[in-house]
Design a protein around this motif. Sequence first.
Motif, PDB file in Angstrom:
ATOM      1  N   LEU A  72       0.839  -1.192   0.000  1.00  0.00           N
ATOM      2  CA  LEU A  72       0.000   0.000   0.000  1.00  0.00           C
ATOM      3  C   LEU A  72       0.872   1.239   0.000  1.00  0.00           C
ATOM      4  N   GLN A  73       0.415   2.276  -0.683  1.00  0.00           N
ATOM      5  CA  GLN A  73       1.130   3.543  -0.685  1.00  0.00           C
ATOM      6  C   GLN A  73       0.167   4.632  -0.234  1.00  0.00           C
ATOM      7  N   PHE A  74       0.632   5.484   0.690  1.00  0.00           N
ATOM      8  CA  PHE A  74      -0.153   6.600   1.199  1.00  0.00           C
ATOM      9  C   PHE A  74       0.635   7.884   0.982  1.00  0.00           C
ATOM     10  N   SER A  75      -0.053   8.966   0.668  1.00  0.00           N
ATOM     11  CA  SER A  75       0.607  10.249   0.507  1.00  0.00           C
ATOM     12  C   SER A  75      -0.362  11.366   0.841  1.00  0.00           C
ATOM     13  N   ASP A  76       0.151  12.432   1.455  1.00  0.00           N
ATOM     14  CA  ASP A  76      -0.671  13.621   1.695  1.00  0.00           C
ATOM     15  C   ASP A  76      -0.164  14.801   0.874  1.00  0.00           C
ATOM     16  N   GLY A  77       0.682  14.532  -0.107  1.00  0.00           N
ATOM     17  CA  GLY A  77       1.237  15.593  -0.940  1.00  0.00           C
ATOM     18  C   GLY A  77       2.600  16.066  -0.474  1.00  0.00           C
ATOM     19  N   GLU A  78       2.909  15.896   0.799  1.00  0.00           N
ATOM     20  CA  GLU A  78       4.210  16.275   1.343  1.00  0.00           C
ATOM     21  C   GLU A  78       5.000  15.063   1.802  1.00  0.00           C
ATOM     22  N   THR A  79       4.298  14.098   2.378  1.00  0.00           N
ATOM     23  CA  THR A  79       4.930  12.906   2.924  1.00  0.00           C
ATOM     24  C   THR A  79       4.333  11.689   2.236  1.00  0.00           C
ATOM     25  N   SER A  80       5.184  10.708   1.933  1.00  0.00           N
ATOM     26  CA  SER A  80       4.710   9.456   1.344  1.00  0.00           C
ATOM     27  C   SER A  80       5.188   8.286   2.188  1.00  0.00           C
ATOM     28  N   VAL A  81       4.331   7.285   2.286  1.00  0.00           N
ATOM     29  CA  VAL A  81       4.648   6.074   3.046  1.00  0.00           C
ATOM     30  C   VAL A  81       4.313   4.868   2.180  1.00  0.00           C
ATOM     31  N   LEU A  82       5.192   3.896   2.164  1.00  0.00           N
ATOM     32  CA  LEU A  82       4.969   2.641   1.471  1.00  0.00           C
ATOM     33  C   LEU A  82       4.929   1.541   2.520  1.00  0.00           C
ATOM     34  N   LEU A  83       3.891   0.693   2.479  1.00  0.00           N
ATOM     35  CA  LEU A  83       3.755  -0.412   3.429  1.00  0.00           C
ATOM     36  C   LEU A  83       3.693  -1.727   2.677  1.00  0.00           C
ATOM     37  N   HIS A  84       4.383  -2.708   3.177  1.00  0.00           N
ATOM     38  CA  HIS A  84       4.320  -4.073   2.648  1.00  0.00           C
ATOM     39  C   HIS A  84       3.823  -4.948   3.798  1.00  0.00           C
ATOM     40  N   ILE A  85       2.664  -5.559   3.621  1.00  0.00           N
ATOM     41  CA  ILE A  85       2.019  -6.343   4.676  1.00  0.00           C
ATOM     42  C   ILE A  85       2.060  -7.814   4.291  1.00  0.00           C
ATOM     43  N   THR A  86       2.559  -8.648   5.198  1.00  0.00           N
ATOM     44  CA  THR A  86       2.699 -10.077   4.944  1.00  0.00           C
ATOM     45  C   THR A  86       2.075 -10.871   6.082  1.00  0.00           C
ATOM     46  N   ALA A  87       1.307 -11.878   5.751  1.00  0.00           N
ATOM     47  CA  ALA A  87       0.767 -12.784   6.769  1.00  0.00           C
ATOM     48  C   ALA A  87       1.888 -13.696   7.247  1.00  0.00           C
ATOM     49  N   THR A  88       1.938 -13.932   8.563  1.00  0.00           N
ATOM     50  CA  THR A  88       2.968 -14.806   9.119  1.00  0.00           C
ATOM     51  C   THR A  88       2.358 -16.167   9.460  1.00  0.00           C
ATOM     52  N   GLU A  89       3.207 -17.116   9.804  1.00  0.00           N
ATOM     53  CA  GLU A  89       2.750 -18.479  10.092  1.00  0.00           C
ATOM     54  C   GLU A  89       1.804 -18.549  11.288  1.00  0.00           C
ATOM     55  N   ARG A  94       3.064  -9.098   9.486  1.00  0.00           N
ATOM     56  CA  ARG A  94       4.292  -8.316   9.550  1.00  0.00           C
ATOM     57  C   ARG A  94       4.085  -7.118   8.638  1.00  0.00           C
ATOM     58  N   VAL A  95       4.369  -5.938   9.151  1.00  0.00           N
ATOM     59  CA  VAL A  95       4.226  -4.712   8.374  1.00  0.00           C
ATOM     60  C   VAL A  95       5.601  -4.070   8.244  1.00  0.00           C
ATOM     61  N   ASP A  96       6.114  -4.025   7.027  1.00  0.00           N
ATOM     62  CA  ASP A  96       7.365  -3.325   6.731  1.00  0.00           C
ATOM     63  C   ASP A  96       6.996  -2.021   6.046  1.00  0.00           C
ATOM     64  N   GLY A  97       7.639  -0.933   6.458  1.00  0.00           N
ATOM     65  CA  GLY A  97       7.289   0.356   5.888  1.00  0.00           C
ATOM     66  C   GLY A  97       8.495   1.225   5.623  1.00  0.00           C
ATOM     67  N   TRP A  98       8.276   2.221   4.762  1.00  0.00           N
ATOM     68  CA  TRP A  98       9.285   3.205   4.416  1.00  0.00           C
ATOM     69  C   TRP A  98       8.599   4.558   4.346  1.00  0.00           C
ATOM     70  N   VAL A  99       9.177   5.556   4.992  1.00  0.00           N
ATOM     71  CA  VAL A  99       8.645   6.915   4.960  1.00  0.00           C
ATOM     72  C   VAL A  99       9.712   7.829   4.372  1.00  0.00           C
ATOM     73  N   ASP A 100       9.309   8.788   3.543  1.00  0.00           N
ATOM     74  CA  ASP A 100      10.283   9.644   2.861  1.00  0.00           C
ATOM     75  C   ASP A 100      10.562  10.953   3.593  1.00  0.00           C
ATOM     76  N   ALA A 101      10.166  11.057   4.859  1.00  0.00           N
ATOM     77  CA  ALA A 101      10.439  12.245   5.671  1.00  0.00           C
ATOM     78  C   ALA A 101      11.080  11.806   6.977  1.00  0.00           C
ATOM     79  N   GLU A 102      11.640  12.757   7.705  1.00  0.00           N
ATOM     80  CA  GLU A 102      12.232  12.432   9.002  1.00  0.00           C
ATOM     81  C   GLU A 102      11.111  12.089   9.977  1.00  0.00           C
ATOM     82  N   ALA A 103      11.063  10.824  10.402  1.00  0.00           N
ATOM     83  CA  ALA A 103      10.004  10.349  11.285  1.00  0.00           C
ATOM     84  C   ALA A 103      10.455  10.454  12.737  1.00  0.00           C
ATOM     85  N   LEU A 104       9.685  11.183  13.538  1.00  0.00           N
ATOM     86  CA  LEU A 104       9.996  11.335  14.956  1.00  0.00           C
ATOM     87  C   LEU A 104       9.274  10.302  15.812  1.00  0.00           C
ATOM     88  N   ALA A 105       8.112   9.851  15.350  1.00  0.00           N
ATOM     89  CA  ALA A 105       7.336   8.827  16.060  1.00  0.00           C
ATOM     90  C   ALA A 105       6.483   8.088  15.038  1.00  0.00           C
TER      91      ALA A 105
END
Length: 158
Positions: A72-89, A94-105
């Motif tokens: 999944l990809q989310f964006s508000d025009g300034e910040t974008s986030v990419l999430l990869h969601i995988t079912a585990t055994e 498991r949710v792996d993500g990447w954000v293109d801005a400095e994330a404080l929390a």
Amino acid sequence: MIRENEGRDPDAVLFARLRGLWQEKDPMPADLVDRMVAAVAVADLSREYTLLTLVEASTLAVVRGETDTATLQFSDGETSVLLHITATEDGSRRVDGWVDAEALAIRIGQEGREWAAEAGEHGRFEFASIPPGMSRLRIVVRTGDGEQHEFQTPQFEV
């Protein structure tokens, strides 16, 4: 006209005359109020809800195993986030993500429960074991000008 305006503030009289002139020569469109309410509502929606784009639903999972994945990809025009969601055994996700801005929390939440993650190098973060269900991601980011704001996704299925 002078008698009916006696005792009134001269500025109020002038503004009333100007208002009357403009109402006669260039009246407000009948649907202006409705259009402005709609414009403000749309602006508020874009602030509260970010754009959700389903990038990919993996069809390889059927061939390689019984795990489900989604990207999944989310964006508000300034910040974008990419999430990869995988079912585990064990049935969690498991949710792996990447954000293109400095994330404080970084937090993901479901029905009153919340999990935290920290962004590593290149904005990468992960949640190793999240139960399936409707979730929302919240990230406090620092913009290029040093300001902080909360990036929030609409709800999505984990």
